[in-house]
Design a protein around this motif. Structure first.
Motif, PDB file in Angstrom:
ATOM      1  N   MET A   1       0.663  -1.265  -0.023  1.00 13.74           N
ATOM      2  CA  MET A   1      -0.046  -0.001   0.018  1.00 13.74           C
ATOM      3  C   MET A   1       0.865   0.993   0.049  1.00 13.74           C
ATOM      4  SD  MET A   1      -3.084   1.238   2.619  1.00 13.74           S
ATOM      5  CE  MET A   1      -4.037  -0.288   2.119  1.00 13.74           C
ATOM      6  N   SER A   2       1.852   1.186   0.910  1.00 11.14           N
ATOM      7  CA  SER A   2       2.657   2.402   0.944  1.00 11.14           C
ATOM      8  C   SER A   2       3.592   2.558  -0.492  1.00 11.14           C
ATOM      9  CB  SER A   2       3.797   2.375   1.974  1.00 11.14           C
ATOM     10  OG  SER A   2       4.492   1.109   2.012  1.00 11.14           O
ATOM     11  N   GLY A   3       3.784   1.541  -1.071  1.00 13.84           N
ATOM     12  CA  GLY A   3       4.519   1.679  -2.639  1.00 13.84           C
ATOM     13  C   GLY A   3       3.704   2.133  -3.563  1.00 13.84           C
ATOM     14  N   ALA A   4       2.144   1.873  -3.337  1.00 16.42           N
ATOM     15  CA  ALA A   4       1.441   2.241  -4.505  1.00 16.42           C
ATOM     16  C   ALA A   4       0.929   3.651  -4.176  1.00 16.42           C
ATOM     17  CB  ALA A   4       0.120   1.255  -4.298  1.00 16.42           C
ATOM     18  N   LEU A   5       1.025   3.981  -2.775  1.00 22.77           N
ATOM     19  CA  LEU A   5       0.760   5.301  -2.674  1.00 22.77           C
ATOM     20  C   LEU A   5       2.006   6.271  -3.137  1.00 22.77           C
ATOM     21  CD1 LEU A   5      -0.996   7.618  -0.990  1.00 22.77           C
ATOM     22  CD2 LEU A   5       0.284   7.036   0.835  1.00 22.77           C
TER      23      LEU A   5
ATOM     24  N   PHE B   1      -2.489   3.930  -7.976  1.00 23.07           N
ATOM     25  CA  PHE B   1      -2.633   3.567  -6.444  1.00 23.07           C
ATOM     26  C   PHE B   1      -3.517   2.287  -6.618  1.00 23.07           C
ATOM     27  CE2 PHE B   1      -4.846   3.062  -2.601  1.00 23.07           C
ATOM     28  CZ  PHE B   1      -4.057   2.899  -1.682  1.00 23.07           C
ATOM     29  N   ALA B   2      -4.583   2.249  -7.310  1.00 20.16           N
ATOM     30  CA  ALA B   2      -5.382   1.066  -7.383  1.00 20.16           C
ATOM     31  C   ALA B   2      -4.729  -0.099  -8.138  1.00 20.16           C
ATOM     32  CB  ALA B   2      -6.787   1.296  -8.048  1.00 20.16           C
TER      33      ALA B   2
END
Length: 281
Positions: free
Chosen positions: A5-9, A49-50
């Motif tokens: 999640m942090s990488g996608a953000l 992000f998704a």
């Protein structure tokens, strides 16, 4: 999950920053343009992000085959930033803008010969374009084309010298090629080789085709005006990056096809040795 999640953000924020860079750095940006840029940046950040937050792939290719997408992002970001610096130099002269514009002028003049991509994109301009506009387009085309060439050479070095993509572990075709169905359309190896040749050939022709198509269509529809700095930046970026991206994709698919062919050859050799061993007994 938290790491993903942090990488996608972070990826979403970087994509939003990429889209907003011209509007942030250029002077005299209208409120309507700012609102459109913010909307586009938020939408692109959400989609990125998704995509990267999902454990299953959707449309982004080579998601787990670093640094393919990172190299493409750096190429686009560097192109947009440098072209923005050149455009900003028209109203706010500084040493960085002058230096970048000088490099772009040198490269643009060097490859501005008959039937070259830079010459064709200059000829795409209307007949009443000013000399300053022509020089700016030539400089922008030169610097963006140089960045794209460097990106392709860098990726070729990653494939040949650093053994991409198996250097980072096993390569999963389903994750890295979500739009490629290996169960349909005949032999996977033939399809990968065919797609690789098509991408490389079309990517090579695209810088020549785009200006010709725009010039031919200008008689039927209103031609694209490059006098707006943001239009110039994104048009030149797309003109230089899309062909480079297709060629890099073709190189990547050719590499994957080579890996599959080598694995098949080893399997056949192992099967032949087993058959000989069984025959001997």
């Amino acid at each position: 999950m938290l790491v993903r999640m942090s990488g996608a953000l972070m990826r979403g924020l970087f994509v939003a920053l990429l889209i907003a860079t011209p509007a942030i750095l250029l002077p005299e940006v209208t409120s309507d343009q700012s609102q459109l840029v913010v909307l586009a940046a938020l939408l692109a950040a959400f989609l990125t992000f998704a995509e990267y937050n999902s454990p299953s792939p959707s449309i982004v290719e080579f998601r787990d085959a670093a640094p393919f997408n990172r190299l493409r992002f750096v190429t686009v970001f560097l192109t947009v930033f440098l072209l923005t610096a050149i455009a900003r130099g028209g109203s706010d002269l500084n040493s960085m803008s002058q230096g970048i514009a000088a490099i772009g002028t040198i490269v643009g003049n060097a490859i501005d010969f008959p039937f070259s991509p830079v010459r064709l994109i200059v000829l795409m301009l209307p007949h009443d374009a000013s000399a300053e506009m022509i020089d700016e387009v030539r400089s922008a085309a030169g610097i963006s084309y140089l960045i794209s060439l460097i990106a392709m050479v860098a990726f070729g070095a990653l494939v040949r010298l650093w053994n991409w993509p198996v250097r980072n572990g096993a390569f999963n075709v389903w994750v890295n090629l979500p739009l490629f169905d290996p169960t349909t359309g005949g032999d996977v190896l033939y399809r990968l080789q065919r797609d690789a040749r098509f991408n490389i050939a079309f990517g090579f022709l695209l810088p020549f085709v785009i200006p010709a198509v725009v010039k031919a269509a200008s008689d039927l529809i209103d031609p694209v005006s490059l006098e707006n700095p943001q239009t110039l930046i994104w048009t030149i970026t797309a003109w230089a990056f899309l062909p480079a991206s297709m060629i890099m994709r073709g190189i990547a698919m050719s590499r994957i096809a080579g890996m599959i062919e080598e694995k098949r050859r080893r399997a056949h050799q192992t099967a032949a040795k087993d058959a000989e061993y069984q025959a001997a007994w």
